[in-house]
Design a protein around this motif. Structure first.
Motif, short mmCIF file in Angstrom:
data_model
loop_
_atom_site.label_atom_id
_atom_site.label_comp_id
_atom_site.label_asym_id
_atom_site.label_seq_id
_atom_site.Cartn_x
_atom_site.Cartn_y
_atom_site.Cartn_z
N VAL A 18 -11.47 2.05 9.91
CA VAL A 18 -9.97 2.53 9.39
C VAL A 18 -9.10 1.60 9.44
O VAL A 18 -9.09 0.93 10.65
N VAL A 19 -8.13 1.56 8.64
CA VAL A 19 -7.36 0.43 8.63
C VAL A 19 -6.05 0.92 8.14
O VAL A 19 -5.80 1.24 7.19
N SER A 20 -4.74 0.78 9.06
CA SER A 20 -3.51 1.09 8.56
C SER A 20 -2.83 -0.32 8.45
O SER A 20 -2.81 -1.33 9.44
N ASP A 21 -1.96 -0.61 7.29
CA ASP A 21 -1.35 -1.62 6.99
C ASP A 21 -0.39 -1.49 6.03
O ASP A 21 -0.52 -0.63 5.34
N MET A 22 0.43 -2.44 5.70
CA MET A 22 1.42 -2.29 4.51
C MET A 22 1.08 -2.93 3.25
O MET A 22 1.55 -2.79 2.33
N THR A 23 -0.18 -3.87 3.25
CA THR A 23 -0.47 -4.50 2.21
C THR A 23 -2.07 -4.79 2.34
O THR A 23 -2.81 -4.55 3.46
N GLY A 57 6.28 5.11 -1.79
CA GLY A 57 5.29 6.11 -1.98
C GLY A 57 5.04 6.80 -0.69
O GLY A 57 6.00 7.65 -0.20
N GLN A 58 3.85 6.92 -0.29
CA GLN A 58 3.37 7.70 0.86
C GLN A 58 3.41 6.97 1.93
O GLN A 58 2.69 7.59 3.06
N ALA A 59 3.72 5.81 2.22
CA ALA A 59 3.68 5.04 3.48
C ALA A 59 4.38 5.61 4.54
O ALA A 59 5.37 6.30 4.32
N PRO A 117 -1.48 3.80 4.43
CA PRO A 117 -0.44 2.98 4.11
C PRO A 117 0.59 3.11 5.10
O PRO A 117 1.14 4.34 5.31
N ALA A 118 1.15 2.03 5.79
CA ALA A 118 1.84 2.00 6.73
C ALA A 118 3.28 1.62 6.44
O ALA A 118 3.64 0.78 5.49
N LEU A 172 1.03 -1.19 0.04
CA LEU A 172 -0.14 0.21 0.14
C LEU A 172 0.75 1.24 0.08
O LEU A 172 1.87 1.26 0.91
N THR A 173 0.69 2.11 -0.98
CA THR A 173 1.56 3.47 -1.04
C THR A 173 0.81 4.61 -1.14
O THR A 173 1.35 5.58 -1.15
N THR A 174 -0.47 4.47 -1.07
CA THR A 174 -1.25 5.75 -1.20
C THR A 174 -2.56 5.88 -0.17
O THR A 174 -3.14 4.63 -0.03
N PRO A 175 -2.81 6.71 0.53
CA PRO A 175 -4.15 6.62 1.66
C PRO A 175 -5.31 6.74 0.55
O PRO A 175 -5.35 7.11 -0.70
#
Length: 892
Positions: A431-436, A478-480, A449-450, A71-74
């Motif tokens: 709301v979910v914060s994660d890397m993928t 990205g924006q992580a 994106p975390a 994940l690279t963009t909110p």
């Protein structure tokens, strides 16, 4: 919006000292970044947890890196947004919910994957500034029963043992712990010491696990009967006079009542053995060994904790050590082996719904006043919040209307997981914060994106209370962003910017350490005051250190050496406990007991390990491990697909028959998600019963029914690119040069050629090879483009299918020669070449057939000899039990 601080990112070629992000052993790693963005990872020989050793997962960490699948963009809904919009939406959603419904209508659900600094900020945000104690963690699912047992006995969540004790003990008792697979580096330390010192190993587990295979004694007790077993041990120790009465009188309380309770329940070995489903002689051997050995460590893990009686099980173990004074001494004590890399760090900062930061008590007015004053917070809840299962119950019934999930995947990992998914789908704001992308991001309203391992700075605390640094060596894609930064920005947008004006994780750690010093005031074991003056340079160079770290310079001492505890009286409490059967018993409709757990080469829901090809070969599919007698009653053969059903859900898996499985039980790993395997989430079956004290779920005891999954066809596909989902049952596995798909269906397919061409993406100019035997229900096809294998499909009416390993190797070939093309549809190489078979050693990719051939042709008789010949077993050692099994098989 504050600028993101520049991370301390290493330049190419410079090793970075960091910590592995997997289990609670907390191994040190040396990471050398490469110019192409990849990195090599080896064990840190100076780290006191592992001294340079790594398990198969840790050794493959470098292969988890890269931007693929990140994940690279909110985003809000399906719409990509910038951080300002995303932060604003989260802040407004939480603010509006609190304004309409009060602070307990919002909640956070966090993770033992967080660094301590992230955890601290999340806890401060929820309890100090949202005003709710509704922040809980997935550590609730694995270690909260141990926490509750520690608090009962010692007055605080304090782990008495350190890793050295496993090497100094004369007897190690592993209870509900498959350490050979789940804590492999620590297990190898234990085994090396055992070989040098001649110490004994007892494993108490319903299954004959790889750990149990190497034990001096294995006690395959009836699931859930641990309290009865250790009450029986307590009563035996009293009868045999193996009681340290001097220690009891000077340092404990409650022993008389505890002894009476144990004697009432398990007055004799026959009575205890009958209740535990064990032979009397076997139980007597264990009791005698415990009684006659002064230096005993009883290490326990999820098999004890994940139970509706988990806290009582922990107390029963601790009681036996207090009764005999085997605590606070080298080589002796009860030892909780932590599951996640920072489950203990989360406990230090109050990451559980019933805790405050710095081991302070949420229900104590003086503790709340201290924390509120230190944080300058407008309010602080006075009652515990909702624990994990209850939290998602509150989401389901609408009491919690806004939920922020950080670094965890509850749609897969929680019990009754289908209900969890449905609850999140109905929730007003998720709301979910994660890397993928995960099963949980699929039901999120806002996705953030975390930053992941290798991109963030902070600390973790392992099972022996040792704090180690994780260090960044590459920028996030990205924006992580780091979790502490995301939470702080939301707090600022809600009007609390001054309290969250951190310029980096060092400032957060110093605040955490300072609070611990105020809370300890020289009286409590958890004390980091000696680290409260760290500057940026000191934080960056912080060496692994075990708490307490006191202001006077004292650090890392063994706990309870003076017999003083943190109860009001200063004495440890023996707690009377009584066996309670699991919450849901098997019956005629659901006659088997489901037990869940981990496998060797995968971690949690595979969001990280699933990216690594070499970790996917050993056990690539969801499986159900059955005793042959149970399989026979259901008409199930080895390798067939089965369906498991419980009152809460169902799943499909591959049957694996094992005489080491206790009759009446079935074991299924926890790792597979809907993204990786259709209809294979074991969490959908698990019953949601919890321990009344700790709130930890009953993952080890769910009544289930077993039946054959009556498929009309099954097969597999290999392809360079990912394929669409085409089968009712489908498993996706990452290989080095291709994707592997296991497929099965319960509806007959009349003609395979057209769907096969569509599936594999055939073009008019491609070479298309196929073979079909409609009468026999067999179909095989292969797609080549410029003599390069693009994909293949093999289908059969039964499970007689070619070797996947040999076929997958063809994808590494630039051009297939005539011989390879001729043998492609046959699924086997020409001549006498033998496929390597199922991968046994993940570290060096050594297969079963290769091992058996070497054992036979070279007359190899030990894992050491196999290691010399093929390297297998020489790195993490997790495959050593399987190597021993193959040696025995070859001899037979």
């Amino acid at each position: 919006m504050a600028a993101l601080p520049a991370g301390l990112v290493a330049t190419s070629g410079q090793p970075v000292r960091s910590t592995c992000p997997y289990c609670g052993v907390g191994c040190g790693v040396l990471v050398t970044p490469q110019a192409d963005g990849r990195a090599t990872v080896v064990g840190d020989p100076q780290h006191p947890a592992n001294f340079g050793r790594l398990c198969s997962k840790g050794a493959a960490l470098g292969e988890t890196l890269g931007p693929a699948d990140r994940l690279t963009t909110p985003r809000i809904g399906d719409r990509p947004v910038d951080w300002q919009q995303a932060i604003g939406a989260v802040a407004k959603g939480f603010s509006d919910t609190i304004a309409r419904h009060g602070p307990d209508a919002v909640a956070l659900y966090v993770s033992g994957q967080l660094l301590t600094e992230d955890y601290y900020v999340a806890n401060k945000f929820a309890k100090g500034f949202l005003g709710t104690a509704n922040i809980d963690t997935n550590s609730r699912l694995c270690m909260s029963s141990a926490v509750a047992a520690h608090q009962r006995a010692f007055g605080a969540d304090l782990v008495p043992c350190i890793y050295d004790d496993l090497e100094e003990a004369d007897l190690i008792v592993l209870v509900g712990s498959n350490a050979a697979w789940c804590h492999p580096v620590l297990y190898q330390r234990l085994m090396a010491a055992r070989e040098q010192r001649g110490s004994k190993l007892v494993v108490i587990d319903p299954r004959l696990t790889p750990t149990a295979e190497q034990a001096d004694l294995h006690l395959p007790l009836a699931p859930g009967s641990d309290v009865l077993l250790f009450n029986g041990l307590l009563a035996y120790l009293v009868r045999e006079g193996a009681v340290d009465f001097d220690y009891l009188e000077r340092h404990t309380e409650g022993f008389a009542e505890t002894i009476r309770a144990a004697q009432r329940e398990a007055s004799s070995i026959p009575k205890a053995a009958a209740g535990c489903g064990l032979p009397e002689a076997l139980l007597a051997d264990f009791y005698r060994l415990f009684a006659r050995t002064a230096k005993v460590v009883t290490a326990f893990s999820q098999g004890v904790n994940q139970s509706s009686a988990g806290t009582d099980k922990g107390s029963a173990i601790i009681n036996c050590h207090l009764l005999t004074g085997r605590i606070g001494k080298p080589g002796a004590g009860p030892f909780s082996l932590t599951g996640q890399p920072n489950a203990m760090g989360g406990r230090e900062v109050g990451g559980l719904a019933n805790q405050l930061a710095a081991h302070l008590r949420l229900e104590a007015p003086e503790d709340r006043a201290l924390v509120r004053s230190f944080w300058h917070s407008p309010h602080l809840p006075s009652a515990p919040g909702l624990k994990a299962v209850s939290l998602f119950d509150a989401v389901a019934d609408g009491r919690v209307k806004a939920l922020w999930i950080i670094a965890t995947n509850p749609v897969v990992s929680l019990p009754d997981a289908d209900r969890v998914r449905a609850a999140l789908a109905r929730c007003e704001l998720v709301v979910v914060s994660d890397m993928t992308e995960t099963d949980t991001t699929a039901v999120a309203d806002i996705v953030l994106p975390a930053a992941s391992w290798g991109e963030r700075e902070g600390t973790v605390t392992n099972s022996e209370r040792r704090i180690s640094r994780q260090r960044a060596f590459q920028p996030p894609p990205g924006q992580a962003r780091p979790d502490w930064w995301i939470i702080s920005e939301v707090a600022a947008a809600m009007g609390h910017g001054e309290a969250f004006a951190y310029d980096g994780p060092a400032a957060i750690f110093v605040e955490h350490a300072t609070l611990s010093g105020h809370a300890a005031a020289g009286r409590k074991a958890f004390d980091l005051a000696g680290l409260a003056q760290l500057d940026e340079a000191g934080y960056e160079t912080l060496e692994p250190i075990r708490w307490p770290v006191r202001a006077d310079g004292g650090a890392g001492e063994r706990l309870f050496t003076d017999g003083h505890f943190q109860t009001p009286s200063g004495r440890a409490r023996l707690v009377p406990v009584q066996y309670r059967p699991p919450a849901h018993a098997p019956d005629a409709k659901y006659p088997l007991v489901l037990n869940t757990g981990r496998i060797r080469d995968q971690w949690h829901t595979m969001t990280r390990t699933g990216r690594v090809a070499r970790l996917s070969h050993h056990l690539p599919e969801p499986f159900a491990e059955l005793h042959p007698a149970d399989a026979a009653r259901a008409g199930v053969r080895q390798g067939e697909l089965v369906r498991l059903c419980s009152p809460w859900g169902s799943m499909q898996a591959r049957a694996r028959l094992s005489a080491g499985q206790r009759p009446g039980s079935v074991f299924v790993p926890m790792h597979w998600s809907e993204q990786i395997a259709r209809q294979a989430r074991v969490g959908a079956l698990v019953n949601p019963a919890v321990d009344p004290t700790s709130g930890e779920p009953e993952f080890k005891h769910t009544p289930v029914r077993l039946e054959r999954y009556a498929v009309r066809w099954q097969g597999f596909a290999l392809a360079r690119e990912r394929l669409a989902q085409i089968a009712p049952w489908q498993v996706k596995v990452r290989y080095q040069d291709c994707w592997r798909y296991e497929l099965a269906g319960d509806v007959a397919v009349g003609e395979w050629s057209a769907p096969a061409r569509t599936l594999l993406g055939a073009q008019p100019d491609d070479d298309w090879l196929e073979y079909e035997d409609r009468a026999g229900g067999s179909y095989r096809a292969a797609l080549l483009r410029a003599d390069r294998l693009i994909g293949c499909l093999f289908v059969s009416a039964d499970d007689r299918l070619p070797d996947r390993e040999w076929l997958s190797g063809l994808f590494a070939t630039a051009e297939l020669d005539t011989a390879a093309r001729m043998n492609l549809l046959a699924g086997r190489p020409a001549g006498t070449q033998t496929p390597v078979g199922e991968i046994i050693c993940a570290c060096f990719q050594v297969g079963r057939n290769t091992l058996l051939e070497a054992i036979t042709s070279q007359s190899l008789t030990s894992p050491a000899e196999i290691g010399e010949a093929l390297q297998a077993g020489t790195n993490c050692g997790s495959c050593v039990p399987e190597l021993k099994r193959l040696i025995a098989e070859a001899k037979a």
